[in-house]
Write a protein that holds these residues in place. Structure first.
Motif, PDB file in Angstrom:
ATOM      1  N   ASP A  27     -34.172 -27.783 -17.804  1.00 49.55           N
ATOM      2  CA  ASP A  27     -32.822 -28.143 -18.210  1.00 49.55           C
ATOM      3  C   ASP A  27     -31.843 -27.062 -17.755  1.00 49.55           C
ATOM      4  N   ILE A  28     -31.143 -27.324 -16.661  1.00 53.42           N
ATOM      5  CA  ILE A  28     -30.162 -26.370 -16.144  1.00 53.42           C
ATOM      6  C   ILE A  28     -28.849 -27.094 -15.884  1.00 53.42           C
ATOM      7  N   ASP A  29     -27.792 -26.338 -15.820  1.00 56.56           N
ATOM      8  CA  ASP A  29     -26.470 -26.868 -15.506  1.00 56.56           C
ATOM      9  C   ASP A  29     -26.290 -26.768 -13.992  1.00 56.56           C
ATOM     10  N   MET A  30     -26.441 -27.879 -13.291  1.00 55.76           N
ATOM     11  CA  MET A  30     -26.375 -27.865 -11.826  1.00 55.76           C
ATOM     12  C   MET A  30     -24.997 -27.463 -11.313  1.00 55.76           C
ATOM     13  N   ILE A  31     -23.959 -27.678 -12.090  1.00 54.81           N
ATOM     14  CA  ILE A  31     -22.623 -27.233 -11.675  1.00 54.81           C
ATOM     15  C   ILE A  31     -22.609 -25.705 -11.596  1.00 54.81           C
ATOM     16  N   GLU A  32     -23.098 -25.057 -12.652  1.00 59.50           N
ATOM     17  CA  GLU A  32     -23.128 -23.586 -12.669  1.00 59.50           C
ATOM     18  C   GLU A  32     -24.076 -23.027 -11.607  1.00 59.50           C
ATOM     19  N   VAL A  33     -25.220 -23.670 -11.427  1.00 55.91           N
ATOM     20  CA  VAL A  33     -26.181 -23.227 -10.410  1.00 55.91           C
ATOM     21  C   VAL A  33     -25.558 -23.333  -9.021  1.00 55.91           C
ATOM     22  N   THR A  34     -24.856 -24.421  -8.764  1.00 59.11           N
ATOM     23  CA  THR A  34     -24.215 -24.632  -7.462  1.00 59.11           C
ATOM     24  C   THR A  34     -23.127 -23.592  -7.224  1.00 59.11           C
ATOM     25  N   LYS A  35     -22.317 -23.332  -8.234  1.00 60.27           N
ATOM     26  CA  LYS A  35     -21.259 -22.332  -8.098  1.00 60.27           C
ATOM     27  C   LYS A  35     -21.847 -20.943  -7.837  1.00 60.27           C
ATOM     28  N   LYS A  36     -22.894 -20.587  -8.548  1.00 58.92           N
ATOM     29  CA  LYS A  36     -23.529 -19.283  -8.358  1.00 58.92           C
ATOM     30  C   LYS A  36     -24.158 -19.182  -6.964  1.00 58.92           C
ATOM     31  N   PHE A  37     -24.811 -20.273  -6.523  1.00 64.17           N
ATOM     32  CA  PHE A  37     -25.428 -20.320  -5.203  1.00 64.17           C
ATOM     33  C   PHE A  37     -24.383 -20.055  -4.113  1.00 64.17           C
ATOM     34  N   TYR A  38     -23.258 -20.761  -4.177  1.00 64.99           N
ATOM     35  CA  TYR A  38     -22.218 -20.586  -3.162  1.00 64.99           C
ATOM     36  C   TYR A  38     -21.581 -19.209  -3.236  1.00 64.99           C
ATOM     37  N   SER A  39     -21.500 -18.665  -4.434  1.00 64.47           N
ATOM     38  CA  SER A  39     -20.955 -17.322  -4.585  1.00 64.47           C
ATOM     39  C   SER A  39     -21.879 -16.283  -3.945  1.00 64.47           C
ATOM     40  N   LEU A  40     -23.170 -16.396  -4.216  1.00 66.69           N
ATOM     41  CA  LEU A  40     -24.128 -15.428  -3.677  1.00 66.69           C
ATOM     42  C   LEU A  40     -24.348 -15.580  -2.176  1.00 66.69           C
ATOM     43  N   LEU A  41     -24.462 -16.820  -1.720  1.00 65.19           N
ATOM     44  CA  LEU A  41     -24.797 -17.047  -0.319  1.00 65.19           C
ATOM     45  C   LEU A  41     -23.593 -16.962   0.613  1.00 65.19           C
ATOM     46  N   TYR A  42     -22.456 -17.514   0.174  1.00 64.53           N
ATOM     47  CA  TYR A  42     -21.291 -17.605   1.051  1.00 64.53           C
ATOM     48  C   TYR A  42     -20.107 -16.750   0.590  1.00 64.53           C
ATOM     49  N   HIS A  43     -20.254 -16.054  -0.541  1.00 61.26           N
ATOM     50  CA  HIS A  43     -19.158 -15.265  -1.104  1.00 61.26           C
ATOM     51  C   HIS A  43     -17.921 -16.138  -1.325  1.00 61.26           C
ATOM     52  N   ALA A  44     -18.154 -17.370  -1.776  1.00 63.40           N
ATOM     53  CA  ALA A  44     -17.087 -18.328  -2.045  1.00 63.40           C
ATOM     54  C   ALA A  44     -17.119 -18.708  -3.520  1.00 63.40           C
ATOM     55  N   ASN A  45     -15.968 -18.674  -4.152  1.00 59.73           N
ATOM     56  CA  ASN A  45     -15.875 -19.036  -5.564  1.00 59.73           C
ATOM     57  C   ASN A  45     -15.491 -20.499  -5.700  1.00 59.73           C
ATOM     58  N   ALA A  46     -16.479 -21.339  -5.903  1.00 55.18           N
ATOM     59  CA  ALA A  46     -16.252 -22.778  -6.033  1.00 55.18           C
ATOM     60  C   ALA A  46     -15.823 -23.107  -7.454  1.00 55.18           C
ATOM     61  N   THR A  47     -14.947 -24.086  -7.569  1.00 54.93           N
ATOM     62  CA  THR A  47     -14.539 -24.578  -8.886  1.00 54.93           C
ATOM     63  C   THR A  47     -15.562 -25.612  -9.356  1.00 54.93           C
ATOM     64  N   ASP A  48     -15.442 -26.018 -10.613  1.00 53.75           N
ATOM     65  CA  ASP A  48     -16.317 -27.069 -11.126  1.00 53.75           C
ATOM     66  C   ASP A  48     -16.168 -28.342 -10.296  1.00 53.75           C
ATOM     67  N   GLU A  49     -14.945 -28.685  -9.957  1.00 52.63           N
ATOM     68  CA  GLU A  49     -14.679 -29.897  -9.169  1.00 52.63           C
ATOM     69  C   GLU A  49     -15.317 -29.796  -7.782  1.00 52.63           C
ATOM     70  N   GLN A  50     -15.228 -28.661  -7.147  1.00 54.66           N
ATOM     71  CA  GLN A  50     -15.842 -28.478  -5.835  1.00 54.66           C
ATOM     72  C   GLN A  50     -17.355 -28.564  -5.932  1.00 54.66           C
TER      73      GLN A  50
END
Length: 61
Positions: A27-50
């Motif tokens: 049970d994970i929050d895929m929105i938060e996981v996706t945002k963290k992934f993009y932050s770590l891999l691409y140094h991009a801060n994605a919003t919840d909507e993105q």
């Protein structure tokens, strides 16, 4: 046979499939996981909507 290098998105995909197939055990929050992934891999801060856009129709939350 020439193989392409492993894509970083596989890391996100593994988490998505585990959460989709076994939500009670993974049970994970895929929105938060996706945002963290993009932050770590691409140094991009994605919003919840993105993050929802990235996950597309695969996100049921």
């Amino acid at each position: 046979m020439v193989r392409s290098p492993a894509c970083g998105h596989r890391i996100l995909g593994i988490q998505w499939i585990a959460n989709t197939l076994y939500p009670e055990a993974y049970d994970i929050d895929m929105i938060e996981v996706t945002k963290k992934f993009y932050s770590l891999l691409y140094h991009a801060n994605a919003t919840d909507e993105q993050a929802r856009e990235i996950l597309g129709n695969s996100y049921n939350g």
